[in-house]
Design an enzyme around this catalytic site. Structure first.
Site, PDB file in Angstrom:
ATOM      1  N   SER A   7      16.351 -29.407   6.204  1.00 33.69           N
ATOM      2  CA  SER A   7      15.617 -28.318   6.847  1.00 33.69           C
ATOM      3  C   SER A   7      15.553 -27.124   5.912  1.00 33.69           C
ATOM      4  O   SER A   7      16.583 -26.582   5.500  1.00 33.69           O
ATOM      5  CB  SER A   7      16.317 -27.918   8.150  1.00 33.69           C
ATOM      6  OG  SER A   7      15.834 -26.652   8.552  1.00 33.69           O
ATOM      7  N   HIS A  32      11.829 -31.050   6.482  1.00 32.52           N
ATOM      8  CA  HIS A  32      11.761 -30.498   7.838  1.00 32.52           C
ATOM      9  C   HIS A  32      11.455 -29.002   7.750  1.00 32.52           C
ATOM     10  O   HIS A  32      12.166 -28.241   7.103  1.00 32.52           O
ATOM     11  CB  HIS A  32      13.109 -30.746   8.515  1.00 32.52           C
ATOM     12  CG  HIS A  32      13.169 -30.365   9.958  1.00 32.52           C
ATOM     13  ND1 HIS A  32      12.745 -31.202  10.975  1.00 32.52           N
ATOM     14  CD2 HIS A  32      13.628 -29.244  10.567  1.00 32.52           C
ATOM     15  CE1 HIS A  32      12.948 -30.611  12.139  1.00 32.52           C
ATOM     16  NE2 HIS A  32      13.481 -29.423  11.934  1.00 32.52           N
ATOM     17  N   ASP A  34      10.854 -25.633   9.913  1.00 33.44           N
ATOM     18  CA  ASP A  34      11.064 -25.002  11.221  1.00 33.44           C
ATOM     19  C   ASP A  34      10.176 -23.773  11.358  1.00 33.44           C
ATOM     20  O   ASP A  34      10.435 -22.738  10.738  1.00 33.44           O
ATOM     21  CB  ASP A  34      12.530 -24.581  11.359  1.00 33.44           C
ATOM     22  CG  ASP A  34      13.456 -25.774  11.457  1.00 33.44           C
ATOM     23  OD1 ASP A  34      13.345 -26.525  12.439  1.00 33.44           O
ATOM     24  OD2 ASP A  34      14.285 -25.958  10.538  1.00 33.44           O
ATOM     25  N   MET A  36       9.149 -20.831  13.670  1.00 32.98           N
ATOM     26  CA  MET A  36       9.615 -20.091  14.856  1.00 32.98           C
ATOM     27  C   MET A  36       8.783 -18.819  14.997  1.00 32.98           C
ATOM     28  O   MET A  36       8.481 -18.172  13.995  1.00 32.98           O
ATOM     29  CB  MET A  36      11.080 -19.692  14.681  1.00 32.98           C
ATOM     30  CG  MET A  36      12.015 -20.840  14.374  1.00 32.98           C
ATOM     31  SD  MET A  36      13.722 -20.260  14.349  1.00 32.98           S
ATOM     32  CE  MET A  36      14.538 -21.718  13.664  1.00 32.98           C
ATOM     33  N   HIS A  65       8.558 -28.753  12.744  1.00 32.94           N
ATOM     34  CA  HIS A  65       9.211 -28.549  14.044  1.00 32.94           C
ATOM     35  C   HIS A  65       8.735 -27.199  14.577  1.00 32.94           C
ATOM     36  O   HIS A  65       9.142 -26.155  14.079  1.00 32.94           O
ATOM     37  CB  HIS A  65      10.740 -28.577  13.810  1.00 32.94           C
ATOM     38  CG  HIS A  65      11.550 -28.348  15.027  1.00 32.94           C
ATOM     39  ND1 HIS A  65      12.919 -28.155  14.972  1.00 32.94           N
ATOM     40  CD2 HIS A  65      11.214 -28.280  16.343  1.00 32.94           C
ATOM     41  CE1 HIS A  65      13.388 -27.977  16.198  1.00 32.94           C
ATOM     42  NE2 HIS A  65      12.379 -28.039  17.041  1.00 32.94           N
ATOM     43  N   MET A  67       8.750 -24.323  16.986  1.00 34.91           N
ATOM     44  CA  MET A  67       9.505 -23.609  18.030  1.00 34.91           C
ATOM     45  C   MET A  67       8.706 -22.354  18.371  1.00 34.91           C
ATOM     46  O   MET A  67       9.061 -21.242  17.976  1.00 34.91           O
ATOM     47  CB  MET A  67      10.917 -23.283  17.520  1.00 34.91           C
ATOM     48  CG  MET A  67      11.814 -24.518  17.490  1.00 34.91           C
ATOM     49  SD  MET A  67      13.273 -24.296  16.463  1.00 34.91           S
ATOM     50  CE  MET A  67      12.577 -24.744  14.877  1.00 34.91           C
ATOM     51  N   MET A 136      17.628 -32.165  20.093  1.00 36.13           N
ATOM     52  CA  MET A 136      18.295 -30.972  19.580  1.00 36.13           C
ATOM     53  C   MET A 136      19.777 -31.057  19.926  1.00 36.13           C
ATOM     54  O   MET A 136      20.146 -31.151  21.097  1.00 36.13           O
ATOM     55  CB  MET A 136      17.705 -29.704  20.195  1.00 36.13           C
ATOM     56  CG  MET A 136      16.278 -29.377  19.784  1.00 36.13           C
ATOM     57  SD  MET A 136      16.017 -29.210  18.005  1.00 36.13           S
ATOM     58  CE  MET A 136      17.133 -27.871  17.578  1.00 36.13           C
ATOM     59  N   GLY A 141      16.759 -22.255  17.164  1.00 35.60           N
ATOM     60  CA  GLY A 141      16.567 -20.868  16.746  1.00 35.60           C
ATOM     61  C   GLY A 141      17.312 -20.495  15.484  1.00 35.60           C
ATOM     62  O   GLY A 141      16.860 -19.630  14.740  1.00 35.60           O
ATOM     63  N   GLY A 143      20.094 -21.843  12.136  1.00 32.50           N
ATOM     64  CA  GLY A 143      20.853 -22.850  11.402  1.00 32.50           C
ATOM     65  C   GLY A 143      22.335 -22.529  11.489  1.00 32.50           C
ATOM     66  O   GLY A 143      22.729 -21.467  11.977  1.00 32.50           O
ATOM     67  N   GLY A 144      23.133 -23.470  11.036  1.00 32.36           N
ATOM     68  CA  GLY A 144      24.569 -23.219  10.920  1.00 32.36           C
ATOM     69  C   GLY A 144      25.347 -23.194  12.221  1.00 32.36           C
ATOM     70  O   GLY A 144      26.479 -22.705  12.255  1.00 32.36           O
ATOM     71  N   ASP A 174      18.715 -32.974  15.372  1.00 30.51           N
ATOM     72  CA  ASP A 174      18.600 -31.698  14.658  1.00 30.51           C
ATOM     73  C   ASP A 174      19.640 -30.703  15.150  1.00 30.51           C
ATOM     74  O   ASP A 174      19.635 -30.318  16.321  1.00 30.51           O
ATOM     75  CB  ASP A 174      17.175 -31.155  14.899  1.00 30.51           C
ATOM     76  CG  ASP A 174      16.838 -29.929  14.068  1.00 30.51           C
ATOM     77  OD1 ASP A 174      17.677 -29.489  13.252  1.00 30.51           O
ATOM     78  OD2 ASP A 174      15.711 -29.412  14.246  1.00 30.51           O
ATOM     79  N   GLY A 176      23.594 -28.927  13.477  1.00 31.72           N
ATOM     80  CA  GLY A 176      25.022 -29.185  13.282  1.00 31.72           C
ATOM     81  C   GLY A 176      25.334 -30.508  12.624  1.00 31.72           C
ATOM     82  O   GLY A 176      26.440 -31.031  12.754  1.00 31.72           O
ATOM     83  N   GLY A 196      20.202 -28.729   7.700  1.00 31.29           N
ATOM     84  CA  GLY A 196      19.919 -27.518   6.927  1.00 31.29           C
ATOM     85  C   GLY A 196      21.088 -27.141   6.057  1.00 31.29           C
ATOM     86  O   GLY A 196      21.121 -27.441   4.856  1.00 31.29           O
TER      87      GLY A 196
HETATM   88  C1  DX5 Z   1      17.397 -24.964  14.428  1.00 32.35           C
HETATM   89  C2  DX5 Z   1      16.488 -25.770  13.534  1.00 32.35           C
HETATM   90  C3  DX5 Z   1      17.201 -26.672  12.627  1.00 32.35           C
HETATM   91  C4  DX5 Z   1      18.148 -25.976  11.669  1.00 32.35           C
HETATM   92  C5  DX5 Z   1      19.359 -26.852  11.563  1.00 32.35           C
HETATM   93  O1  DX5 Z   1      16.699 -24.422  15.476  1.00 32.35           O
HETATM   94  O2  DX5 Z   1      15.619 -26.558  14.320  1.00 32.35           O
HETATM   95  O3  DX5 Z   1      16.313 -27.534  11.944  1.00 32.35           O
HETATM   96  O4  DX5 Z   1      17.638 -25.741  10.396  1.00 32.35           O
HETATM   97  O5  DX5 Z   1      20.322 -26.192  10.831  1.00 32.35           O
HETATM   98  P1  DX5 Z   1      21.770 -26.790  10.595  1.00 32.35           P
HETATM   99  O6  DX5 Z   1      21.602 -28.130   9.959  1.00 32.35           O
HETATM  100  O7  DX5 Z   1      22.406 -25.784   9.701  1.00 32.35           O
HETATM  101  O8  DX5 Z   1      22.431 -26.871  11.946  1.00 32.35           O
HETATM  102 ZN    ZN Z   2      14.400 -28.063  13.261  1.00 33.26          ZN
END
Ligand code: DX5
Ligand code: ZN
Length: 218
Positions: A7, A32, A34, A36, A65, A67, A136, A141, A143-144, A174, A176, A196
């Site tokens: 991501s 990927h 994202d 938003m 993706h 959002m 999900m 919303g 990462g991390g 997607d 964690g 990500g």
């Molecule tokens: C979150 C995104 C993910 C995000 C995942 O809303 O859809 O794609 O980048 O990030 P990690 O892999 O760090 O959880």
């Molecule tokens: Zn995503």
């Protein structure tokens, strides 16, 4: 064989083009992206112009993706930008079936994303229209975030539901994902692992991707 979709959200936004090339060389299967809008989720990322600018840099399939509150606004422009997959959130698409048909009408793979609290039954009447289901495993919303453990049972239940229905869309997960959580969702039936921070936050992207596939030597 499971596919890894890094991501771009976790990449260095000051060097996006280089990051795309770096992750492609490291063995990513998909990219990927994202998108938003600051309404459907409490965060803003990038839009179609950025996707368009990155498109010529790699042959990797672009897995978008969405959002956003109005996914229909972006289907035609994303198709024109040359993406291969578009996933929309079931709650965001007011006429989900119509949106999926619009995506497929461009010859693009159509996906639906399910938030952690969204039940599998929301897909019942569109199952045969789906190329991809994105489970999900965090709230969308950011990462991390930490993996929500109940996602494993949800993926197993989804796998069974698809088998019973006689359809075989890809299952993507997607949020964690790391070397501990990825094997659990793969064992439950995931075909695509979106990651990500576990990829872009690692010192060696190639090793990080191999580790998510369960190919590392530890
Ligand atoms: C979150 C995104 C993910 C995000 C995942 O809303 O859809 O794609 O980048 O990030 P990690 O892999 O760090 O959880
Ligand atoms: Zn995503």
């Amino acid at each position: 064989m499971v596919m890894i979709a890094p991501s771009l959200l976790a990449a260095d936004f000051a060097r996006l083009g280089e990051e795309v090339k770096r992750v492609a060389e490291a063995g990513a299967d998909l990219l990927h992206l994202d998108i938003m809008d600051g309404h459907y989720v409490p965060n803003l990322t990038f839009g179609v112009p950025v996707v368009k600018a990155l498109r010529p840099l790699t042959k990797l399939p672009f897995d978008v993706h969405l959002m956003v509150e109005n996914p229909d606004f972006y289907v035609d422009p994303l198709a024109a930008a040359g993406v291969e997959m578009i996933t929309v959130h079931v709650e965001a698409a007011r006429h989900l079936h119509r949106t999926l048909q619009a995506i497929k009408g461009h010859g693009i793979k159509a996906g639906v994303a399910l938030n952690p609290a969204t039940p599998l039954c929301t897909l019942e009447h569109v199952l045969s229209d789906l190329d991809l289901i994105l489970v999900m495993s965090v709230n969308p919303g950011f990462g991390g975030q930490e993996f929500i453990p109940g996602s494993v049972a949800k993926i197993s239940a989804l796998k069974k539901l698809l088998q019973d229905a006689g359809v075989a869309p890809l299952i993507a997960v997607d949020g964690g994902m790391n070397r501990e959580t990825a094997p659990r969702v793969i064992a439950a039936g995931a075909d695509i692992v979106v990651a990500g921070s576990a990829v872009f936050g690692a010192p060696d992207l190639e090793k990080a991707i191999a580790a998510l596939k369960g190919k590392d030597q530890r």
